[in-house]
Structure formats: structure tokens, C-alpha cells
Design a protein around this motif. Structure first.
Motif, short mmCIF file in Angstrom:
data_model
loop_
_atom_site.label_atom_id
_atom_site.label_comp_id
_atom_site.label_asym_id
_atom_site.label_seq_id
_atom_site.Cartn_x
_atom_site.Cartn_y
_atom_site.Cartn_z
N ASP A 83 -27.26 25.75 75.39
CA ASP A 83 -28.66 25.43 75.07
C ASP A 83 -28.88 25.35 73.55
O ASP A 83 -27.97 25.55 72.76
N SER A 84 -30.13 25.08 73.16
CA SER A 84 -30.37 24.66 71.79
C SER A 84 -30.36 25.78 70.76
O SER A 84 -30.04 25.54 69.59
N GLY B 265 -28.45 26.85 66.05
CA GLY B 265 -28.19 28.06 65.26
C GLY B 265 -26.79 28.05 64.66
O GLY B 265 -26.59 28.45 63.51
N LEU B 266 -25.81 27.61 65.43
CA LEU B 266 -24.44 27.56 64.91
C LEU B 266 -24.34 26.56 63.76
O LEU B 266 -23.73 26.85 62.71
N ARG C 178 -34.62 37.67 64.82
CA ARG C 178 -35.60 38.65 65.26
C ARG C 178 -35.79 38.60 66.78
O ARG C 178 -35.99 39.62 67.42
N ALA C 179 -35.70 37.40 67.33
CA ALA C 179 -35.82 37.28 68.79
C ALA C 179 -34.51 37.62 69.49
O ALA C 179 -34.50 38.21 70.57
N GLU C 180 -33.40 37.21 68.88
CA GLU C 180 -32.10 37.34 69.55
C GLU C 180 -31.06 37.86 68.55
O GLU C 180 -30.18 37.11 68.10
N PRO C 181 -31.12 39.14 68.24
CA PRO C 181 -30.19 39.67 67.21
C PRO C 181 -28.72 39.51 67.60
O PRO C 181 -27.89 39.21 66.74
N GLU C 182 -28.41 39.67 68.88
CA GLU C 182 -26.99 39.52 69.26
C GLU C 182 -26.53 38.09 69.13
O GLU C 182 -25.39 37.82 68.75
N LEU C 183 -27.42 37.18 69.46
CA LEU C 183 -27.07 35.77 69.30
C LEU C 183 -26.82 35.46 67.82
O LEU C 183 -25.82 34.82 67.47
N ILE D 269 -30.42 29.83 75.71
CA ILE D 269 -31.88 29.83 75.62
C ILE D 269 -32.32 28.72 74.65
O ILE D 269 -31.61 28.42 73.68
N ALA D 270 -33.44 28.12 74.97
CA ALA D 270 -33.93 27.01 74.14
C ALA D 270 -34.51 27.54 72.84
O ALA D 270 -35.08 28.63 72.78
N ILE D 271 -34.39 26.75 71.79
CA ILE D 271 -34.86 27.16 70.46
C ILE D 271 -36.38 27.28 70.42
O ILE D 271 -36.93 27.99 69.57
N ASP D 272 -37.05 26.62 71.35
CA ASP D 272 -38.50 26.76 71.43
C ASP D 272 -38.89 28.23 71.59
O ASP D 272 -39.87 28.69 71.02
#
Lengths: 373, 373
Positions: free
Chosen positions: B95-96, B101-102, B222-227, B257-260
Motif C-alpha cells: 500500500d501507499s 514512505g520508502l 507519529r501514526a506508524e512508528p514501526e513502519l 495502509i494507505a497514506i491517507d
């Protein structure tokens, strides 16, 4: 054999197997005409269905098939019981007067007392007993010297068939339901068809004619003397070694005209045609709407699927899918749809437009697209 | 190069090329996703169209494509100018958030001041100048430390897109049209979409986000620290020989998970997201109804035909035909029809049912029919 299955004396069935069935394109093609398809889901072709229906009536050795040279192998493959004297090959299509007339002339030469019945190769009749009852009466009519037509009692106000306007009952031995014919009428509009149905005086013209061969040819000869002369010339040499040479010379010259115009309508006008009302089911399966109806049993909510390897995934869809390719066909939210999927052509239309399929075929002919015809 | 075609400093375009486009089945497949098709009749794929649109903005050497390993050859064939450091291959779809992010993390490691813009590989924009104007403003917004979204001024009450509810004008240098964001809203029903259009306060969410890479990743973390930790670990080794080993270990663990949800909506809630209204044309070509509309120019009476070798014979029919087979396709009297003809699967539906195509794909997945997915 039960008494119902004893063939009638002196009776010969003739199956003209000629029409392509243009309104069933792209299923029906020049090299795969309608009669070579299974349109009923019976597991066999319409031609074979027709044969099986006629065997108990005339016997397998007394069924003559008139077809194009190009279809010989296919016909023989469908009808391995068909003996050589019983296959009549046309070098080119010449419509029903020539096809049935030639069969009549050949059979008359072989047996001066023969009664013939002509039955299309590509119609659907499921009530074999009802059919046999009507043929028996028609043979009685023919033996009395008339030309008999079998008309079908209409079950609905169909606009796709021609009709026979019936007159009064006629007293003929062994033909209690025989009636005279006022006239043949062409395909009506819907209001007219409703009136026909309500009156009870009209039957569908099933295109089934039963007659002594000599009576039929005499009638034909009055409308088309040259055609009769040609057919007689062909019949004279048919069972001799010069047949092919005479066919090649005579056949191309023959008039191309439907037997309705040369025999049925003139005979009706002259009081020589008698109709036997048939109360069996009958359909000429003339278009995809007919096929959809045939398979739905009249229910509007059905999707009929034809084709040995058909793989259809349908959601909220009705109509008919005919598949020759084995591709996955997915329908979503399409009603009364007609999808005909063949290796080189795809048709998408609706049952309401089924009669217009012929116009596509005409357009393809005009543009020289014989590869898909 | 005209002044309009000078690439912006420090700017990098990112094209996530991942989605299959299920609602375009059977055209779009796992091995032939939407971005590899020509859906506009431009003569080239949507991916190539996207590339050509971005070259004047960032330069051909500053466009990064994130795609699946399986699509590498197809992408490189479409984009021969794409240099090796600019292709990022996913071992599986994530997903986005992970894809963009990468790209952000890799580009940030290479250039701490980089601004990135992410642009879907399979959307249609024809007004290149209008697009460039909006991107220029969005870059100004990003340079001011915000995350910029480009929203599209709606031309009709579409129910197929998400919307951005706009707030007040925001004073940012070189971004005169920038406005704050009240919220992102999901696809509405028709009445709501009409109200949105009438209010003038809503824009279509075009899924285009422009931001400093560090700002975007900080927000995502902040939403996905592990990601974020996983993406950072990947970026650290990306330009080293151990990349593949780390990808194989880390990538499968990442959240899908979508970047939205990880960036756009949280940033909007925190006042960090600013929208630039774009008045250019835009379409995500999400279903066959979109394709039909795209080609008809809004006229209802048209039949759109796509496919290099399409041979269509249509009579009184509207909608869209997409042909991949070269078969003759005949349509008679079908309106708003959708016919998608591929070698192993055929779809027949209507534009009104276009959104339901995905349900067929779901049904095929459930029944294990991966051969046609």
C-alpha cells in the motif's frame, strides 16, 4: 415397435437442410448452418433431433435429406444411417421450391404412389406424439388428393411467424381436424397478432407440407413450368451415371423461390390446400430471442447458457449466453442480453433486437467480410 | 526549455505504480495492471503519460518509480530513461504508506533538503500547464514546512472520489491559492456530492501529496512508528550491497495502509496540511464508466472504442468497447454498454454497473480463479 411407431405406408420424409440462419449469426455461419447446432440443449444438433423425430414416422430408410454439397460430410456425420440414395446434394442453394421439388421428383420416379412430407432441418418440436398425430392426419389429407399443411395452434401473439387463416372444417376420412384455408398471411404486427390469437381462426405456418409427390409437382408446375421441367429432367437421370453432368448443367438455371409462393399459396387460393391444426409445441428458433425463450420456459428472470464449455459468471443478468470459446464470460446487471461468443466474432445485443441481427450479416456481406459469415 | 519547463529545485517526483485496478478487470490483471494500459487513446500507457507530465517538473533524472518486482521489466520498457537508482522494487504490495514512505526515506538520505511529490501512475491529466501551476504552488507550501495536497475543483457531483473539505485561505509565499483543510471525506452519496458541488468548499482528493521528505516521514512516524523504523532501516542500506537481504527481511513486516490514514488525515487534523486547489482536468479512470466518459467528452450518444486492433460493427449502441483480441465485435441496440474482450475473459456490463466489476474479481479470487486475475 409399438403401434404408434409403425411407419406409415408409402410415406417419405424430406428434410431440406439448406438455410444458414442469418439471424443466429455469429453462431450460424455458411460453414456451420443453424441445423448443425444444438440450440435446445438436447446434446445433439437440430438436424439429428429432426431425424430422430421422423424415424418413427417414415422409417430410417425413407428419409431424404436435401443439402448443399459443402455440408455433405457434416450431414453424414450427424446421420450415419442416411443411405446414399437418400442424400440429395445441391451444387448451390436454390430455395425450397427446387429443393423439395427435386426430392419429390426423384421419389416420384422411384415410386409413383409416394406421399412426401417436408420438414425443416432446424425447427424444434418436443411433443413427438402430438406431431405424429398431426402427420397421420396430414397423410390422410394427402391421400385424398389435397396438399396438406400442418399449422400450429398459437400459444401467444408472435410477430415472428407467418400465419394460416383457417376456413371451414372439411370432411376427409381419417383427418377429423382438417380445415380449409382462407389464405396464408405474412408476419403480422403485434396488434394483428393479438387479434389472430383472440379469433382462434389463425395458425402458425410451420412450413410443413404433406402431399402426394405427383400432386405437389403438378401444382408447382402450374406456377413454375420451367422449374418443373428442370426438376423432371434431373429426376430422370438421378439414379444413373450421368446425374452429376446434368446437375451441373440444369441446377444453376433453376428459379430460386420459396415453396410457399409456388405451391402453398396458389393451392390455397384454388381450394387444394387443407390444413391440419397441430396442438404440439413448435418453434423455428429463428433468432436469439427464441432461444432465450426456449430455455427459460417463459420465465423472464432466467439466463440461458448454451455451449459445451461455457464458463459464465453472472450477477443480476438475464437473457442468453452462447459460448463456443471456453473463455470466462462475466455479466453484471444486464437484462434480456444476448451474448454470442465465437472464436472470431462476438455479438452483444438484446432479445428485443434479435430480429435485427440479420442486418449485421447484410452489412458484413456488403463489406465483403466473408471470413466471418 | 521555456521558463515553464525548467524543473523545480530540490524537487523529486515519486510515482507509486502498484495498484492493479480491479474495477477494470478483465483489462487490468495482476500481470497487466491499469498503469500499463492506454486508457486515453493517447497511444501510450498511463504510466508513460504520467512520466511525460512530470519530466518538465522535476527532470527525467529526478523521477522515482516504486513498483512490484514483477513489473520491473514492463516499467523499464515503458520508461527507458528511468535510471537504476530511481527504481524501487517492492517484494510484495504494501500500500501507499510504505511505497511513498520508502521513496521519501531513500531520497532524504541522498538529499536532506529534498521535496517530494507523489503522483499516481494511472491517473489522467491533460492540462499540463494547469497541473504545473498547482505543483509549483504545492512546492512553495512544502517549502514553508507544510504537507501540501492538490485538490481538484469538481466539475460534477461525482460519487466515485473522496473529497477534501476546504477551510480558510492561508498566507504562504508563492502559493496564493493555498487554503487550510477542514477534513478529508470519503466517497459521498449523490445528494451529498451535489451539496458539496453547490457549496464550492469541496475539492476532489486527487491523491497528490507534496512535502519535504523529512516532514512527511515525521508525520508518518507519529501514526506508524514501526513502519517509519522499517523504512528508515531500508533507506540506510538502500544504496549499499546489502539492500536485497534487508528488503527480504524488513519489507514483509511492514504495515499495509494507505497514506491517507497515516499522513494526510492526521496532518489535516493537526493543521499541518494545506490544500492547493487545482483547476485542471483530472480523472482516476477508476472504472469503465470513467473510460466511457473520458472518450465521449460527456456526450451520451457515443460509443468509445479502445484497442489497437479493435474491429467493431455497432448499430444504435452507446458505451465503451475495449478489444484486445482483434475479433469482430458486433453491437446491436445496446445502450451504455461495457464490453471488454480479452483472450481469456469477456465482460459485458453497463456503465451504471461499472463499480460492481470489483465484486466479480472478488468472486474469482474466492473461487481460486487466479488464471484470469
Amino acid at each position: 415397435m409399438s403401434p404408434h411407431q409403425v411407419p406409415f405406408d408409402n410415406f417419405y420424409s424430406v428434410i431440406p437442410a439448406g438455410g444458414i440462419g442469418s439471424r443466429l449469426w455469429p453462431l450460424s455461419r455458411a460453414d456451420a448452418p443453424k441445423f448443425l447446432h444444438d440450440l435446445t440443449g438436447s446434446g445433439q444438433t437440430l438436424l439429428r433431433d429432426t431425424w430422430d423425430r421422423l424415424v418413427p414416422i417414415s422409417g430410417a430408410d425413407r428419409i431424404m435429406v436435401v443439402t448443399g454439397r459443402a455440408h455433405r460430410a457434416a450431414v453424414e456425420s450427424q446421420l450415419p444411417e442416411l443411405s446414399d440414395p437418400n442424400i440429395v446434394l445441391e451444387s448451390e442453394p436454390k430455395d425450397s421450391s427446387a429443393a423439395i421439388g427435386l426430392a419429390a421428383a426423384i421419389l416420384l420416379k422411384r415410386d409413383p404412389n409416394v406421399v412426401i412430407g417436408s420438414f425443416a432441418a432446424d425447427h424444434v418440436i418436443r411433443d413427438i406424439r402430438g406431431f405424429r398425430r398431426s402427420v397421420r392426419e396430414a397423410i390422410a389429407v394427402a391421400n385424398a388428393g389435397f396438399i396438406a399443411a400442418i399449422g400450429i395452434t398459437p400459444s401467444e401473439p408472435t410477430i415472428g411467424f407467418g400465419y394460416i387463416h383457417c376456413g371451414k372444417a372439411i370432411d376427409i376420412d381419417d383427418a377429423p381436424s382438417a380445415v380449409s384455408v382462407e389464405s396464408f398471411v405474412e408476419k403480422p404486427d403485434f396488434e394483428t397478432a393479438q387479434a389472430y390469437l383472440a379469433s382462434g381462426d389463425y395458425l402458425w405456418n410451420g412450413g410443413m407440407f404433406i402431399s402426394r409427390a405427383d400432386v405437389l409437382l403438378e401444382q408447382l408446375g402450374r406456377a413454375e413450368p420451367e422449374l418443373l421441367a428442370g426438376l423432371t429432367e434431373l429426376a430422370e437421370v438421378w439414379d444413373t451415371p450421368v446425374r452429376d453432368a446434368v446437375v451441373d448443367r440444369v441446377w444453376p438455371q433453376l428459379s430460386k423461390i420459396a415453396i410457399d409462393y409456388t405451391v402453398a399459396e396458389p393451392a390455397a387460393a384454388e381450394g387444394r390446400l387443407v390444413v391440419v391444426p397441430g396442438d404440439f409445441d413448435w418453434d423455428d428458433v429463428g433468432d436469439f430471442a427464441s432461444i432465450a425463450k426456449l430455455h427459460s420456459g417463459g420465465r423472464k428472470s432466467d439466463l440461458a447458457i448454451l455451449g459445451e464449455n461455457a464458463r459464465v459468471l453472472a450477477d443480476k443478468s438475464t437473457g442468453v449466453v452462447i459460448s463456443q470459446t471456453g473463455r470466462l464470460i462475466s455479466l453484471i446487471g444486464v437484462n434480456d442480453i444476448v451474448v454470442v461468443d465465437t472464436p472470431d466474432a462476438l455479438l452483444v445485443t438484446t432479445t428485443a433486437n434479435a430480429q435485427r441481427v440479420k442486418s449485421v450479416v447484410d452489412a458484413l456481406k456488403i463489406s465483403g467480410r466473408n471470413d466471418v459469415l
